[in-house]
Scaffold this motif. Structure first.
Motif, PDB file in Angstrom:
ATOM      1  N   LEU A 104       0.811  -1.218   0.000  1.00 21.57           N
ATOM      2  CA  LEU A 104       0.000   0.000   0.000  1.00 21.57           C
ATOM      3  C   LEU A 104       0.845   1.270   0.000  1.00 21.57           C
ATOM      4  O   LEU A 104       0.314   2.370  -0.150  1.00 21.57           O
ATOM      5  CB  LEU A 104      -0.928   0.018   1.224  1.00 21.57           C
ATOM      6  CG  LEU A 104      -2.002  -1.082   1.275  1.00 21.57           C
ATOM      7  CD1 LEU A 104      -2.751  -1.004   2.597  1.00 21.57           C
ATOM      8  CD2 LEU A 104      -2.962  -0.948   0.109  1.00 21.57           C
ATOM      9  N   ALA A 105       2.166   1.110   0.213  1.00 22.49           N
ATOM     10  CA  ALA A 105       3.052   2.275   0.301  1.00 22.49           C
ATOM     11  C   ALA A 105       3.118   3.009  -1.030  1.00 22.49           C
ATOM     12  O   ALA A 105       3.039   2.408  -2.102  1.00 22.49           O
ATOM     13  CB  ALA A 105       4.446   1.844   0.734  1.00 22.49           C
ATOM     14  N   SER A 106       3.274   4.299  -0.942  1.00 18.30           N
ATOM     15  CA  SER A 106       3.398   5.127  -2.150  1.00 18.30           C
ATOM     16  C   SER A 106       4.430   6.215  -1.876  1.00 18.30           C
ATOM     17  O   SER A 106       4.358   6.921  -0.874  1.00 18.30           O
ATOM     18  CB  SER A 106       2.046   5.755  -2.491  1.00 18.30           C
ATOM     19  OG  SER A 106       2.143   6.541  -3.650  1.00 18.30           O
ATOM     20  N   PRO A 107       5.419   6.377  -2.766  1.00 23.18           N
ATOM     21  CA  PRO A 107       5.664   5.593  -3.967  1.00 23.18           C
ATOM     22  C   PRO A 107       6.378   4.274  -3.643  1.00 23.18           C
ATOM     23  O   PRO A 107       6.999   4.149  -2.601  1.00 23.18           O
ATOM     24  CB  PRO A 107       6.586   6.485  -4.787  1.00 23.18           C
ATOM     25  CG  PRO A 107       7.341   7.251  -3.751  1.00 23.18           C
ATOM     26  CD  PRO A 107       6.383   7.482  -2.615  1.00 23.18           C
ATOM     27  N   ARG A 108       6.267   3.329  -4.545  1.00 25.18           N
ATOM     28  CA  ARG A 108       6.921   2.040  -4.349  1.00 25.18           C
ATOM     29  C   ARG A 108       8.301   2.060  -4.987  1.00 25.18           C
ATOM     30  O   ARG A 108       8.515   2.707  -5.995  1.00 25.18           O
ATOM     31  CB  ARG A 108       6.075   0.918  -4.958  1.00 25.18           C
ATOM     32  CG  ARG A 108       4.690   0.797  -4.318  1.00 25.18           C
ATOM     33  CD  ARG A 108       3.863  -0.249  -5.015  1.00 25.18           C
ATOM     34  NE  ARG A 108       2.491  -0.260  -4.507  1.00 25.18           N
ATOM     35  CZ  ARG A 108       1.515  -0.991  -5.016  1.00 25.18           C
ATOM     36  NH1 ARG A 108       1.761  -1.768  -6.065  1.00 25.18           N
ATOM     37  NH2 ARG A 108       0.307  -0.949  -4.497  1.00 25.18           N
ATOM     38  N   GLY A 109       9.221   1.305  -4.411  1.00 25.66           N
ATOM     39  CA  GLY A 109      10.582   1.263  -4.950  1.00 25.66           C
ATOM     40  C   GLY A 109      11.331   0.079  -4.404  1.00 25.66           C
ATOM     41  O   GLY A 109      10.748  -0.904  -3.942  1.00 25.66           O
ATOM     42  N   ARG A 110      12.671   0.178  -4.450  1.00 23.10           N
ATOM     43  CA  ARG A 110      13.502  -0.939  -3.996  1.00 23.10           C
ATOM     44  C   ARG A 110      13.286  -1.242  -2.527  1.00 23.10           C
ATOM     45  O   ARG A 110      13.315  -2.398  -2.108  1.00 23.10           O
ATOM     46  CB  ARG A 110      14.965  -0.618  -4.263  1.00 23.10           C
ATOM     47  CG  ARG A 110      15.374  -0.716  -5.730  1.00 23.10           C
ATOM     48  CD  ARG A 110      16.842  -0.456  -5.905  1.00 23.10           C
ATOM     49  NE  ARG A 110      17.226   0.882  -5.453  1.00 23.10           N
ATOM     50  CZ  ARG A 110      18.478   1.339  -5.443  1.00 23.10           C
ATOM     51  NH1 ARG A 110      19.474   0.548  -5.835  1.00 23.10           N
ATOM     52  NH2 ARG A 110      18.738   2.555  -5.039  1.00 23.10           N
ATOM     53  N   ARG A 111      13.062  -0.205  -1.723  1.00 22.90           N
ATOM     54  CA  ARG A 111      12.855  -0.423  -0.289  1.00 22.90           C
ATOM     55  C   ARG A 111      11.572  -1.223  -0.044  1.00 22.90           C
ATOM     56  O   ARG A 111      11.535  -2.119   0.811  1.00 22.90           O
ATOM     57  CB  ARG A 111      12.782   0.924   0.424  1.00 22.90           C
ATOM     58  CG  ARG A 111      12.705   0.826   1.928  1.00 22.90           C
ATOM     59  CD  ARG A 111      12.948   2.157   2.575  1.00 22.90           C
ATOM     60  NE  ARG A 111      14.285   2.643   2.293  1.00 22.90           N
ATOM     61  CZ  ARG A 111      14.794   3.771   2.775  1.00 22.90           C
ATOM     62  NH1 ARG A 111      14.064   4.520   3.559  1.00 22.90           N
ATOM     63  NH2 ARG A 111      16.027   4.148   2.474  1.00 22.90           N
ATOM     64  N   THR A 112      10.523  -0.916  -0.816  1.00 21.84           N
ATOM     65  CA  THR A 112       9.263  -1.645  -0.685  1.00 21.84           C
ATOM     66  C   THR A 112       9.444  -3.105  -1.065  1.00 21.84           C
ATOM     67  O   THR A 112       9.014  -4.013  -0.341  1.00 21.84           O
ATOM     68  CB  THR A 112       8.185  -1.013  -1.582  1.00 21.84           C
ATOM     69  OG1 THR A 112       7.983   0.345  -1.185  1.00 21.84           O
ATOM     70  CG2 THR A 112       6.886  -1.773  -1.484  1.00 21.84           C
ATOM     71  N   LEU A 113      10.097  -3.352  -2.191  1.00 23.80           N
ATOM     72  CA  LEU A 113      10.337  -4.723  -2.642  1.00 23.80           C
ATOM     73  C   LEU A 113      11.206  -5.479  -1.645  1.00 23.80           C
ATOM     74  O   LEU A 113      10.960  -6.653  -1.344  1.00 23.80           O
ATOM     75  CB  LEU A 113      10.993  -4.714  -4.021  1.00 23.80           C
ATOM     76  CG  LEU A 113      11.322  -6.089  -4.621  1.00 23.80           C
ATOM     77  CD1 LEU A 113      10.053  -6.916  -4.785  1.00 23.80           C
ATOM     78  CD2 LEU A 113      12.048  -5.928  -5.956  1.00 23.80           C
ATOM     79  N   SER A 114      12.219  -4.803  -1.113  1.00 27.70           N
ATOM     80  CA  SER A 114      13.104  -5.449  -0.135  1.00 27.70           C
ATOM     81  C   SER A 114      12.321  -5.868   1.113  1.00 27.70           C
ATOM     82  O   SER A 114      12.509  -6.973   1.635  1.00 27.70           O
ATOM     83  CB  SER A 114      14.236  -4.500   0.260  1.00 27.70           C
ATOM     84  OG  SER A 114      15.044  -4.195  -0.855  1.00 27.70           O
TER      85      SER A 114
END
Length: 399
Positions: free
Chosen positions: A232-242
């Motif tokens: 649900l986080a915005s914006p999504r990035g490498r930290r979200t995937l990690s």
């Protein structure tokens, strides 16, 4: 300069860059301020623990039972102490039920982080292993109370944070927070992981979820909270995937290891079936409630059903208050496991113990109560908690 914020013009936008060293110092200051703010809550919590254990000790002495044995060697604590001392490999034969084949209880049903910490600390401290375990439980419960206060304060303010800690310390099943069980450590990991999620720190939350997944199977609730919050986080990035990839590693790694030990890919779940634990969609809770309604049960079973029913009411109240997604997911998954997995009704309160988020509606309501109402409510809860805990531990009851 290093340690100072820089302002950079980027087209029509002004971007504020905070050096890594400053970020760490800010985080350190927040932790210090959180501890200072939590000190009254921690003192109140310790008072609850001292009174509760003293009550148990008084009842134990009247019955001629050593307090250390009751708190450190009974029920599942025996298994955790065995793992801490000798590693995995213990098993006990059990008779068949209803004419079925005999089976065995294996210690692979118990997750490794708590006994591993006990073993490591036992190598360093001049104490018995059970004394080390009880010390770790005590420290873990205080860290849990600190995390619960931090989360409650972020969501609803200091008064609610304080009351949330006191209510958690006065639960009828709160005596488990003082036993050689991993619940205190697990609750600490849950509380701080949720705090990290609510304050938008995905990576620390995911790392804490790994540790939670190595402590209790209920770690799936923390993992789910991290994954859903990251999605649900915005914006999504490498930290979200990690965060999504890291969070389940503790739980999955233990499942894989248990599979290797048993020689079956789903070996952990086979072990749990030997312990008569499986998904029953609330059948065991309904059956116990029916027995209580018929009036042919013990006082412990009656109280356990009341705790479960209170948990359902608090769950409805929590969802009605629309808390952050992380809190909703964590509480729903934890409640689903507690209510939907088979087992004696007497152990359901233990499953609900880490669900301190269920107490948010009660803490919020008490924060608005008059002082006399608050004092009377907490006094009644303390009497129920201490009496129930002492009876459960000292009566010789086996769940």
């Amino acid at each position: 300069m290093i340690g100072h914020e820089l302002t950079v013009e980027a087209g029509a936008k002004t971007v504020q860059v905070v050096p890594q060293k400053s970020r760490r110092s800010i985080l350190g200051r927040r932790v210090i301020l959180s501890y200072r703010s939590a000190r009254p809550a921690l003192l109140c919590y310790l008072a609850c623990k001292v009174l509760g254990v003293s009550w148990i000790a008084m009842q134990a002495s009247e019955g001629g039972k050593p307090l250390v044995t009751l708190m450190g060697y009974v029920w599942d604590a025996q298994w955790y102490m065995g793992i801490a001392q000798n590693g995995y490999g213990q098993a006990e034969l059990i008779p068949g039920y209803g004419g079925g084949p005999a089976g065995r209880w294996q210690d692979l049903a118990f997750f490794p982080l708590y006994p591993a910490v006990v073993r490591a600390a036992g190598e360093l401290l001049p104490m018995t292993l059970v004394g080390t375990a009880l010390l770790i439980t005590c420290v873990s419960s205080c860290v849990a109370a600190w995390g619960i206060h931090a989360l409650g304060t972020v969501l609803h303010g200091k008064r609610v944070g304080l009351l949330l800690v006191i209510l958690w310390g006065l639960l009828p099943q709160a005596f488990i927070q003082s036993m050689a069980y991993p619940e205190a450590m697990f609750t600490a990991l849950c509380a701080w992981s949720l705090y990290a999620l609510v304050t938008q720190r995905l990576i620390p939350a995911s790392l804490l979820a790994v540790a939670a997944g190595l402590t209790r199977p209920l770690g799936i609730a923390v993992v789910a909270a991290v994954v859903i919050t990251a999605l649900l986080a915005s914006p999504r990035g490498r930290r979200t995937l990690s965060a999504i990839l890291i969070a389940p590693l503790g739980l999955l790694s233990y499942f894989v290891w248990a599979g290797v030990c048993t020689g079956r890919p789903l070996g952990y779940f086979d072990v749990q079936r030997d312990w008569k634990t499986h998904v029953d969609f609330g059948e065991s809770v309904i059956a116990a409630t029916t027995r209580v309604a018929a009036g042919h049960v013990s006082a412990v079973e009656q109280t356990s059903v009341l705790i479960v029913m209170a948990g359902l009411v608090l769950l409805w109240a929590l969802l009605s208050s629309r808390p952050p997604a992380a809190v909703i997911v964590f509480t729903l998954v934890l409640a689903a496991v507690a209510f939907g997995v088979s087992g004696f009704i007497q152990i359901k309160p233990r499953f609900l113990l880490p669900g301190f988020t269920l107490l948010l509606p009660a803490a919020t309501a008490l924060a608005k109560a008059k002082p006399i109402t608050l004092a009377m409510t907490l006094g009644v809860l303390a009497f129920i908690s201490f009496t129930y805990g002492a009876y459960f531990v000292t009566s010789g009851y086996t769940p």
